[in-house]
Design a protein around this motif. Structure first.
Motif, PDB file in Angstrom:
ATOM      1  N   ALA A   1       0.830  -1.214   0.000  1.00  0.00           N
ATOM      2  CA  ALA A   1       0.000   0.000   0.000  1.00  0.00           C
ATOM      3  C   ALA A   1       0.857   1.252   0.000  1.00  0.00           C
ATOM      4  CB  ALA A   1      -0.968  -0.002   1.185  1.00  0.00           C
ATOM      5  N   MET A   2       1.859   1.258  -0.876  1.00  0.00           N
ATOM      6  CA  MET A   2       2.760   2.403  -1.018  1.00  0.00           C
ATOM      7  C   MET A   2       2.810   2.840  -2.476  1.00  0.00           C
ATOM      8  SD  MET A   2       6.040   0.977   1.146  1.00  0.00           S
ATOM      9  CE  MET A   2       5.904   0.395   2.841  1.00  0.00           C
ATOM     10  N   GLY A   3       2.992   4.142  -2.687  1.00  0.00           N
ATOM     11  CA  GLY A   3       3.229   4.633  -4.030  1.00  0.00           C
ATOM     12  C   GLY A   3       4.685   4.490  -4.401  1.00  0.00           C
ATOM     13  N   ARG A   4       5.543   4.920  -3.493  1.00  0.00           N
ATOM     14  CA  ARG A   4       6.978   4.721  -3.582  1.00  0.00           C
ATOM     15  C   ARG A   4       7.591   5.137  -2.261  1.00  0.00           C
ATOM     16  NH1 ARG A   4       9.657   7.301  -8.362  1.00  0.00           N
ATOM     17  NH2 ARG A   4      11.447   6.265  -7.402  1.00  0.00           N
ATOM     18  N   ILE A   5       8.905   4.984  -2.104  1.00  0.00           N
ATOM     19  CA  ILE A   5       9.605   5.357  -0.879  1.00  0.00           C
ATOM     20  C   ILE A   5      10.650   6.409  -1.235  1.00  0.00           C
ATOM     21  CG2 ILE A   5      10.952   4.534   1.089  1.00  0.00           C
ATOM     22  CD1 ILE A   5       9.835   1.734   0.564  1.00  0.00           C
ATOM     23  N   ILE A   6      10.697   7.480  -0.444  1.00  0.00           N
ATOM     24  CA  ILE A   6      11.647   8.568  -0.695  1.00  0.00           C
ATOM     25  C   ILE A   6      12.430   8.857   0.577  1.00  0.00           C
ATOM     26  CG2 ILE A   6      10.195   9.573  -2.497  1.00  0.00           C
ATOM     27  CD1 ILE A   6       9.323  11.703  -0.482  1.00  0.00           C
ATOM     28  N   ALA A   7      13.547   9.585   0.429  1.00  0.00           N
ATOM     29  CA  ALA A   7      14.373   9.936   1.586  1.00  0.00           C
ATOM     30  C   ALA A   7      13.640  10.928   2.483  1.00  0.00           C
ATOM     31  CB  ALA A   7      15.693  10.532   1.109  1.00  0.00           C
ATOM     32  N   ALA A   8      13.963  10.899   3.777  1.00  0.00           N
ATOM     33  CA  ALA A   8      13.302  11.785   4.733  1.00  0.00           C
ATOM     34  C   ALA A   8      14.213  12.010   5.926  1.00  0.00           C
ATOM     35  CB  ALA A   8      11.974  11.193   5.190  1.00  0.00           C
ATOM     36  N   GLY A   9      13.829  12.973   6.746  1.00  0.00           N
ATOM     37  CA  GLY A   9      14.571  13.290   7.960  1.00  0.00           C
ATOM     38  C   GLY A   9      13.623  13.735   9.051  1.00  0.00           C
ATOM     39  N   PRO A  10      14.144  14.048  10.241  1.00  0.00           N
ATOM     40  CA  PRO A  10      13.288  14.395  11.380  1.00  0.00           C
ATOM     41  C   PRO A  10      12.407  15.613  11.152  1.00  0.00           C
ATOM     42  CG  PRO A  10      15.611  14.837  11.866  1.00  0.00           C
ATOM     43  CD  PRO A  10      15.569  14.041  10.608  1.00  0.00           C
ATOM     44  N   GLU A  11      12.816  16.501  10.266  1.00  0.00           N
ATOM     45  CA  GLU A  11      11.992  17.682   9.992  1.00  0.00           C
ATOM     46  C   GLU A  11      10.646  17.305   9.385  1.00  0.00           C
ATOM     47  OE1 GLU A  11      14.389  16.687   6.383  1.00  0.00           O
ATOM     48  OE2 GLU A  11      14.837  16.920   8.531  1.00  0.00           O
ATOM     49  N   ASP A  12      10.558  16.091   8.822  1.00  0.00           N
ATOM     50  CA  ASP A  12       9.320  15.675   8.166  1.00  0.00           C
ATOM     51  C   ASP A  12       8.176  15.437   9.141  1.00  0.00           C
ATOM     52  OD1 ASP A  12       9.762  15.178   5.097  1.00  0.00           O
ATOM     53  OD2 ASP A  12      11.588  14.504   6.082  1.00  0.00           O
ATOM     54  N   PHE A  13       8.471  15.144  10.425  1.00  0.00           N
ATOM     55  CA  PHE A  13       7.361  14.939  11.346  1.00  0.00           C
ATOM     56  C   PHE A  13       7.162  16.124  12.300  1.00  0.00           C
ATOM     57  CE2 PHE A  13      10.808  11.976  12.897  1.00  0.00           C
ATOM     58  CZ  PHE A  13      11.264  12.746  13.967  1.00  0.00           C
ATOM     59  N   GLN A  14       7.771  17.267  12.004  1.00  0.00           N
ATOM     60  CA  GLN A  14       7.572  18.443  12.837  1.00  0.00           C
ATOM     61  C   GLN A  14       6.106  18.863  12.929  1.00  0.00           C
ATOM     62  OE1 GLN A  14       9.943  19.844  14.827  1.00  0.00           O
ATOM     63  NE2 GLN A  14       8.151  20.910  15.676  1.00  0.00           N
ATOM     64  N   PRO A  15       5.331  18.835  11.821  1.00  0.00           N
ATOM     65  CA  PRO A  15       3.912  19.182  11.951  1.00  0.00           C
ATOM     66  C   PRO A  15       3.157  18.295  12.932  1.00  0.00           C
ATOM     67  CG  PRO A  15       4.560  19.212   9.648  1.00  0.00           C
ATOM     68  CD  PRO A  15       5.711  18.615  10.412  1.00  0.00           C
ATOM     69  N   VAL A  16       3.580  17.048  13.070  1.00  0.00           N
ATOM     70  CA  VAL A  16       2.938  16.140  14.022  1.00  0.00           C
ATOM     71  C   VAL A  16       3.305  16.549  15.450  1.00  0.00           C
ATOM     72  CG1 VAL A  16       2.771  13.737  14.790  1.00  0.00           C
ATOM     73  CG2 VAL A  16       2.843  14.277  12.345  1.00  0.00           C
ATOM     74  N   LEU A  17       4.547  16.928  15.679  1.00  0.00           N
ATOM     75  CA  LEU A  17       4.946  17.398  17.005  1.00  0.00           C
ATOM     76  C   LEU A  17       4.181  18.665  17.371  1.00  0.00           C
ATOM     77  CD1 LEU A  17       8.836  16.878  16.979  1.00  0.00           C
ATOM     78  CD2 LEU A  17       7.145  15.633  18.321  1.00  0.00           C
ATOM     79  N   ASP A  18       3.973  19.539  16.394  1.00  0.00           N
ATOM     80  CA  ASP A  18       3.197  20.743  16.645  1.00  0.00           C
ATOM     81  C   ASP A  18       1.761  20.392  17.043  1.00  0.00           C
ATOM     82  OD1 ASP A  18       5.450  22.183  15.953  1.00  0.00           O
ATOM     83  OD2 ASP A  18       4.775  22.594  13.902  1.00  0.00           O
ATOM     84  N   LEU A  19       1.182  19.378  16.378  1.00  0.00           N
ATOM     85  CA  LEU A  19      -0.169  18.944  16.699  1.00  0.00           C
ATOM     86  C   LEU A  19      -0.228  18.360  18.103  1.00  0.00           C
ATOM     87  CD1 LEU A  19      -3.111  18.333  15.946  1.00  0.00           C
ATOM     88  CD2 LEU A  19      -2.319  16.214  14.862  1.00  0.00           C
ATOM     89  N   VAL A  20       0.743  17.562  18.467  1.00  0.00           N
ATOM     90  CA  VAL A  20       0.810  16.965  19.816  1.00  0.00           C
ATOM     91  C   VAL A  20       0.779  18.080  20.861  1.00  0.00           C
ATOM     92  CG1 VAL A  20       2.262  15.685  21.434  1.00  0.00           C
ATOM     93  CG2 VAL A  20       1.981  14.857  19.091  1.00  0.00           C
ATOM     94  N   SER A  21       1.553  19.108  20.631  1.00  0.00           N
ATOM     95  CA  SER A  21       1.589  20.239  21.568  1.00  0.00           C
ATOM     96  C   SER A  21       0.240  20.957  21.612  1.00  0.00           C
ATOM     97  CB  SER A  21       2.698  21.204  21.151  1.00  0.00           C
ATOM     98  OG  SER A  21       2.721  22.339  21.984  1.00  0.00           O
ATOM     99  N   ARG A  22      -0.382  21.111  20.467  1.00  0.00           N
ATOM    100  CA  ARG A  22      -1.636  21.863  20.388  1.00  0.00           C
ATOM    101  C   ARG A  22      -2.778  21.175  21.131  1.00  0.00           C
ATOM    102  NH1 ARG A  22      -2.632  21.875  15.140  1.00  0.00           N
ATOM    103  NH2 ARG A  22      -4.774  21.122  14.973  1.00  0.00           N
ATOM    104  N   VAL A  23      -2.804  19.835  21.085  1.00  0.00           N
ATOM    105  CA  VAL A  23      -3.909  19.116  21.735  1.00  0.00           C
ATOM    106  C   VAL A  23      -3.589  18.751  23.175  1.00  0.00           C
ATOM    107  CG1 VAL A  23      -4.735  18.233  19.525  1.00  0.00           C
ATOM    108  CG2 VAL A  23      -3.158  16.838  20.899  1.00  0.00           C
ATOM    109  N   GLY A  24      -2.372  19.048  23.617  1.00  0.00           N
ATOM    110  CA  GLY A  24      -2.037  18.845  25.017  1.00  0.00           C
ATOM    111  C   GLY A  24      -1.681  17.431  25.397  1.00  0.00           C
ATOM    112  N   LEU A  25      -1.105  16.675  24.473  1.00  0.00           N
ATOM    113  CA  LEU A  25      -0.681  15.307  24.800  1.00  0.00           C
ATOM    114  C   LEU A  25       0.770  15.312  25.299  1.00  0.00           C
ATOM    115  CD1 LEU A  25      -2.174  13.189  21.886  1.00  0.00           C
ATOM    116  CD2 LEU A  25      -3.029  13.422  24.222  1.00  0.00           C
TER     117      LEU A  25
END
Length: 306
Positions: free
Chosen positions: A282-306
C-alpha cells in the motif's frame, strides 16, 4: 562326491572369499573413538523489521513479505519480520534494540526519536501520490443522535491506540479545532488486543457499542467483504499530516541503514516487479526523509495537550 567335484567346489568358495573379486570392497575397521565435529553453516545476524500493529498480523505479513524479500535479496542482509503485539510494545522493542527497522506512523517516530534517538531515514508516498495521510471520524449511519461533529459531545468514542496518528491523534486534533476536548466525551476507549485495531474500531461502531470512532483513511476497505459499509457514515475526514516512514534503532550500523535505504529508494513504480511490491505494501513509492518531516505532528501533539 568325486574328487573332481570337490576341487570344483573348493575353487568356487575360494573365489567368493577373495577380496574385490565380487565387486564388494574389503571390510574396513572403523574406530568410533575418533570423531570430528561438523560446525553448522553460520548465518548472518538477523536484521529485524516490524510494521506497527495497526492491522492484524496476517495483514502485516501479507503486505510486507514481498518488500522484505526484495530488501534481503538486494542488500544481502538476513532481514526477518517480527510482530509486536501492541503499539506500546513496538515502541519498547525499538527502544530496547530488538527492532532494527521500524515502519510506523509519524507520531511514533517523533516520540521514539525524542526519547532514544532513533533515526528517521525514509518515508512513503501514499498510493494517492501524496506524501501525507489523514484520518476518518465515523459513526453508524442509523444513529439518530449523531449527524455532525458537535453531536459527538458527551458520546462514547473508540480510537485505535493512544499512539495512533490517523486513528487517534489526527481525530483529536480535528475535534479540538471544532471545540471538543477530551473531557467533552463520555468515554474515550482504545481498541483492545494485539493487532487488528483499525478493524476493531470499525466493528465497535458498526455494532453500536460505541457512538463514534476514528481510523486512518483506507481502513474501511479492509472490512468491505465482512460488513455493510453503507451503514458507516464518515462524519469528517481530518486534515492530512506527514505520512508513514522508516526509522532505524539507535546503534544500528550506518552501512546497514544505508544499504536498506538505498534498496528502498531504488524501488521504481515504473518497474512491473517493483510495482507489485509497492502495491502489496500500500505504497506509491519510498523517498528519503529526515526528522523535519514529522515536525507538523509534534506541533499537533503540543496543540492538543498530549
Amino acid at each position: 562326491m568325486s574328487f573332481r567335484h570337490l576341487l570344483f567346489l573348493c575353487a568356487i568358495v575360494a573365489l567368493l572369499l577373495m577380496p574385490g573379486c565380487n565387486g564388494q570392497p574389503a571390510p574396513v575397521k572403523v574406530d568410533l573413538s575418533v570423531r570430528e565435529e561438523v560446525a553448522p553453516r553460520a548465518r548472518p545476524p538477523a536484521i529485524t523489521y516490524a510494521y506497527l500493529p495497526q492491522y492484524s498480523h496476517t495483514v502485516a505479513f501479507e503486505r510486507h513479505q514481498p518488500l522484505i524479500r526484495y530488501l534481503a535479496e538486494s542488500t544481502g542482509l538476513n532481514i526477518q519480520q517480527v510482530f509486536p503485539e501492541t503499539f506500546h510494545e513496538h515502541m519498547q522493542m525499538l527502544e530496547q534494540g530488538t527492532i532494527d527497522i521500524s515502519y510506523a506512523n509519524p507520531f511514533v517516530h517523533a516520540l521514539t526519536a525524542q526519547r532514544t534517538g532513533t533515526r528517521f531515514f525514509a518515508k512513503i508516498i501514499e498510493p494517492t501520490g501524496e506524501a501525507s495521510f489523514g484520518g476518518l471520524i465515523i459513526s453508524r449511519r442509523n444513529n439518530p443522535e449523531i449527524q455532525s461533529l458537535e453531536d459527538c459531545r458527551g458520546k462514547r468514542w473508540i480510537a485505535v491506540d493512544q499512539f495512533s496518528a490517523g486513528g487517534y491523534l489526527f481525530g483529536l486534533g480535528h475535534f479540538v479545532d471544532h471545540g471538543l476536548n477530551r473531557e467533552d466525551f463520555a468515554e474515550i476507549a482504545f481498541a483492545p488486543g494485539p493487532g487488528g485495531k483499525q478493524e476493531s474500531v470499525i466493528l465497535g461502531v458498526y455494532s453500536g457499542r460505541y457512538d463514534v470512532g476514528t481510523v486512518r483513511e483506507g481502513a474501511l476497505e479492509l472490512l468491505a467483504d465482512k460488513i455493510d459499509l453503507d451503514q458507516i457514515r464518515i462524519l469528517a475526514p481530518t486534515p492530512r499530516y506527514p505520512g508513514w516512514g522508516y526509522a532505524a534503532r539507535p546503534g544500528l550500523a550506518d552501512e546497514v541503514v544505508e544499504a536498506v535505504k538505498s534498496a528502498m529508494l531504488a524501488l521504481n513504480p515504473e518497474n512491473p516487479e517493483h510495482r507489485l511490491i509497492l502495491d502489496k505494501a500500500a505504497m506509491g513509492r519510498i523517498i528519503a526523509a529526515g526528522p523535519e518531516d514529522f515536525q507538523p505532528v509534534l506541533d499537533l501533539v503540543s496543540r492538543v495537550g498530549l
